[in-house]
Design an enzyme around this catalytic site. Structure first.
Site, PDB file in Angstrom:
ATOM      1  N   GLU A 184      -8.845   2.193  -1.979  1.00 59.06           N
ATOM      2  CA  GLU A 184      -9.649   1.939  -0.775  1.00 59.06           C
ATOM      3  C   GLU A 184     -10.337   3.206  -0.281  1.00 59.06           C
ATOM      4  O   GLU A 184      -9.762   4.294  -0.349  1.00 59.06           O
ATOM      5  CB  GLU A 184      -8.691   1.413   0.302  1.00 59.06           C
ATOM      6  N   HIS A 242      -8.910   7.081   2.370  1.00 60.51           N
ATOM      7  CA  HIS A 242      -9.379   7.374   3.736  1.00 60.51           C
ATOM      8  C   HIS A 242     -10.583   8.314   3.770  1.00 60.51           C
ATOM      9  O   HIS A 242     -10.599   9.309   4.513  1.00 60.51           O
ATOM     10  CB  HIS A 242      -8.220   7.900   4.599  1.00 60.51           C
ATOM     11  N   TRP A 296     -11.456  12.141   8.416  1.00 60.00           N
ATOM     12  CA  TRP A 296     -10.047  11.826   8.635  1.00 60.00           C
ATOM     13  C   TRP A 296      -9.711  10.517   7.920  1.00 60.00           C
ATOM     14  O   TRP A 296     -10.483   9.626   7.808  1.00 60.00           O
ATOM     15  CB  TRP A 296      -9.708  11.674  10.136  1.00 60.00           C
ATOM     16  N   GLU A 322     -13.742  -0.857   6.262  1.00 64.07           N
ATOM     17  CA  GLU A 322     -13.098  -1.017   7.573  1.00 64.07           C
ATOM     18  C   GLU A 322     -13.885  -0.358   8.701  1.00 64.07           C
ATOM     19  O   GLU A 322     -13.690  -0.699   9.854  1.00 64.07           O
ATOM     20  CB  GLU A 322     -11.658  -0.488   7.537  1.00 64.07           C
ATOM     21  N   TYR A 346      -2.646  11.502   6.921  1.00 64.52           N
ATOM     22  CA  TYR A 346      -2.961  10.097   7.150  1.00 64.52           C
ATOM     23  C   TYR A 346      -2.032   9.159   6.370  1.00 64.52           C
ATOM     24  O   TYR A 346      -1.782   9.369   5.176  1.00 64.52           O
ATOM     25  CB  TYR A 346      -4.418   9.791   6.728  1.00 64.52           C
ATOM     26  N   ARG A 369       0.872  -1.175   0.000  1.00 62.67           N
ATOM     27  CA  ARG A 369       0.000   0.000   0.000  1.00 62.67           C
ATOM     28  C   ARG A 369       0.902   1.216   0.000  1.00 62.67           C
ATOM     29  O   ARG A 369       1.867   1.262   0.771  1.00 62.67           O
ATOM     30  CB  ARG A 369      -0.865  -0.016   1.265  1.00 62.67           C
ATOM     31  N   ARG A 394     -13.535  -4.951   3.141  1.00 67.88           N
ATOM     32  CA  ARG A 394     -12.434  -4.530   4.002  1.00 67.88           C
ATOM     33  C   ARG A 394     -12.721  -4.662   5.498  1.00 67.88           C
ATOM     34  O   ARG A 394     -11.960  -4.141   6.326  1.00 67.88           O
ATOM     35  CB  ARG A 394     -12.105  -3.067   3.700  1.00 67.88           C
ATOM     36  N   ASP A 422      -5.008   4.050  -0.170  1.00 63.50           N
ATOM     37  CA  ASP A 422      -6.152   4.328   0.710  1.00 63.50           C
ATOM     38  C   ASP A 422      -6.512   5.808   0.626  1.00 63.50           C
ATOM     39  O   ASP A 422      -5.702   6.669   0.984  1.00 63.50           O
ATOM     40  CB  ASP A 422      -5.753   3.957   2.149  1.00 63.50           C
ATOM     41  N   GLU A 475      -4.374  -7.472   4.816  1.00 58.76           N
ATOM     42  CA  GLU A 475      -3.529  -6.351   5.273  1.00 58.76           C
ATOM     43  C   GLU A 475      -2.620  -6.820   6.414  1.00 58.76           C
ATOM     44  O   GLU A 475      -3.043  -7.565   7.284  1.00 58.76           O
ATOM     45  CB  GLU A 475      -4.413  -5.202   5.775  1.00 58.76           C
TER      46      GLU A 475
HETATM   47  C1  GCO Z   1      -6.103   0.833   7.120  1.00 63.62           C
HETATM   48  C2  GCO Z   1      -6.807   1.841   7.960  1.00 63.62           C
HETATM   49  C3  GCO Z   1      -6.172   2.171   9.248  1.00 63.62           C
HETATM   50  C4  GCO Z   1      -7.134   3.014  10.080  1.00 63.62           C
HETATM   51  C5  GCO Z   1      -7.048   2.647  11.504  1.00 63.62           C
HETATM   52  C6  GCO Z   1      -7.994   3.448  12.366  1.00 63.62           C
HETATM   53  O1  GCO Z   1      -6.385   0.818   5.943  1.00 63.62           O
HETATM   54  O2  GCO Z   1      -5.351   0.060   7.673  1.00 63.62           O
HETATM   55  O3  GCO Z   1      -7.240   2.920   7.199  1.00 63.62           O
HETATM   56  O4  GCO Z   1      -4.951   2.797   9.051  1.00 63.62           O
HETATM   57  O5  GCO Z   1      -6.884   4.364   9.912  1.00 63.62           O
HETATM   58  O6  GCO Z   1      -7.329   1.296  11.612  1.00 63.62           O
HETATM   59  O7  GCO Z   1      -8.085   2.905  13.630  1.00 63.62           O
HETATM   60 MG    MG Z   2      -7.981   1.977   5.384  1.00 66.17          MG
END
Ligand code: GCO
Ligand code: MG
Length: 413
Positions: free
Chosen positions: A247, A223, A413, A273, A159, A147, A294, A221, A350
């Protein structure tokens, strides 16, 4: 035989983990992960104040019945706190059943469908060179999928980019304690500019393809930060670089946003996630709006629920990409690996290695070999908590950052 005791513990070997221990009347112990990053004590309370006493005396073998009892029984359903609590109970009961059977859990789930679980690692860098060094480092360790996250000119810490710098640890840990290592009182804040990000990223993927060729599996990602039309444009712009997945391009609660992204691009999409039940995916799966699921086993009701979710996804040609950052404890990680081994529609897993202190507290039997993890062949999940070592690390409050646009508006975020 029945459940004799249920204990909840919170330990903090560098970061917080919530662990459930279920012991049967004949002394078999099962472990479950209930960690919800930044909201750990809410799940610990849900388990110890509302669930623990209801489990005493129940038949530990009745996993499906216990799951339904905890999901339908209390009237209030879903949500990350509830589903993480149910997940911990479910993992612990599967751990017990597999230990009683004398088998690694993946055997009870149907046996191995593969010889190992391909994982992706986290490569990041504040600039392109640092990112490229990180990718090279992972390739030298045998990883075939990474990633990639990188700094954006004009923005500070964002992030997914390791603050540690290249050569130290390529991974990152966004949940922050106070600067002196004690409990935080409020989240730190980061600044974000989607325009700057959208202008910068396609060029990064272009350089990666030029420098690393076509074989490398590249993941990225977003995010949750793009609007539907921004995500559609971005997915289209990066199509030539053939990502393994993009993602969380848009905020997850808006399932129909991905219709727009799909209409414009063939970049594979992964999401989930922050989801916690199959219902979060109903539209996404039946309309084939995603390619990878995810969810974390820890946040989605455990092995029982994840198996059903992934079987549902399989009917639509959608594969797994189970969440596995360091905020999932080694117990939750093992649960993911046993599922990854057994299901047919496995995609990728992951992987972000836990720090040494964490691995002193949790004894693991999973192994990493050339970019592939294997859950090991110990009976059960193959992970246990050293309770004495765990007690030496007191819970320390930490928060995930809050994100603001450059004009100060709160953003995802
Ligand atoms: C990922 C996630 C994590 C989250 C985290 C928040 O793809 O692994 O985005 O980095 O930000 O799990 O608690
Ligand atoms: Mg993620």
């Amino acid at each position: 035989m029945s459940i004799e005791s249920v204990d909840v513990s919170v330990t903090s070997p560098g970061r917080n983990f919530v662990t459930l221990k279920i012991t049967t009347s004949d002394g078999v112990v099962g472990w479950g992960d209930a960690t919800l990053n930044g909201r750990e004590l809410a799940v610990a309370s849900y388990l110890s104040d509302h669930i623990a006493s209801t489990l005493i005396g129940r038949d530990e073998d009745r996993i499906e019945d216990t799951w339904q009892y905890l999901y339908r029984g209390p009237y209030w359903r879903r949500g990350p706190v509830t589903m993480a609590a149910i997940a911990a109970v479910d993992m612990a009961l599967w751990d017990i059943k597999a230990k009683k059977a004398g088998m690694p859990l993946y055997q009870l789930l149907g046996g191995a469908s593969r010889s190992g679980v391909r994982v992706y690692a986290h490569a990041s860098g504040t600039d392109y060179q640092a990112l490229a060094n990180a990718i090279t480092g992972y390739q030298e360790l045998g990883f075939t999928a990474v990633r990639v996250q990188t700094g954006v000119p004009g923005l500070g810490q964002i992030y997914g980019v390791s603050a540690a710098g290249p050569g130290v640890r390529y991974d990152y840990e966004p949940a922050k304690r106070a600067a002196d290592g004690r409990a935080a009182t409020a989240p730190t804040e980061e600044t974000w500019d989607t325009n700057a990000y959208l202008a910068h990223m396609p060029g990064v993927f272009d350089r990666i393809r030029q420098d690393f060729g076509t074989d490398l599996r590249i993941l990225h990602d977003g995010h949750h930060r793009m609007s539907p039309i921004e995500a559609a444009r971005f997915a289209k712009d990066i199509e030539p670089y053939k990502l393994f997945w993009l993602e969380d391009c848009t905020p997850g609660e808006d399932q129909t946003a991905l219709r727009l992204v799909r209409q414009h691009s063939t970049t594979p999409l992964a999401i989930g996630e922050v989801f916690n039940t199959v219902y979060d995916y109903q539209t996404l799966i039946t309309e084939r709006l995603i390619d990878y699921v995810r969810s974390a086993v820890t946040h989605t009701g455990g092995i029982t629920a994840m198996k059903k979710l992934l079987d549902f996804a399989a009917i639509y040609g959608i594969r797994s990409g189970i969440h596995g950052p360091t905020d999932i404890s080694p117990i939750g990680m093992a649960a993911a690996l046993h599922l990854d081994m057994a299901i047919h529609n496995f995609g990728i897993q992951e992987y972000m290695p836990h720090n040494e202190a964490t691995l002193n507290v949790f004894q693991t039997s999973y192994t990493l070999d050339n970019g592939f993890l294997h859950p090991g062949d110990e009976p059960g999940l193959g992970v246990s908590l050293d309770e004495e070592a765990a007690a030496g690390h007191e819970y320390t409050k930490a928060y995930l950052p809050v994100n603001r646009l450059i004009d100060g508006t709160v953003h995802d975020w």
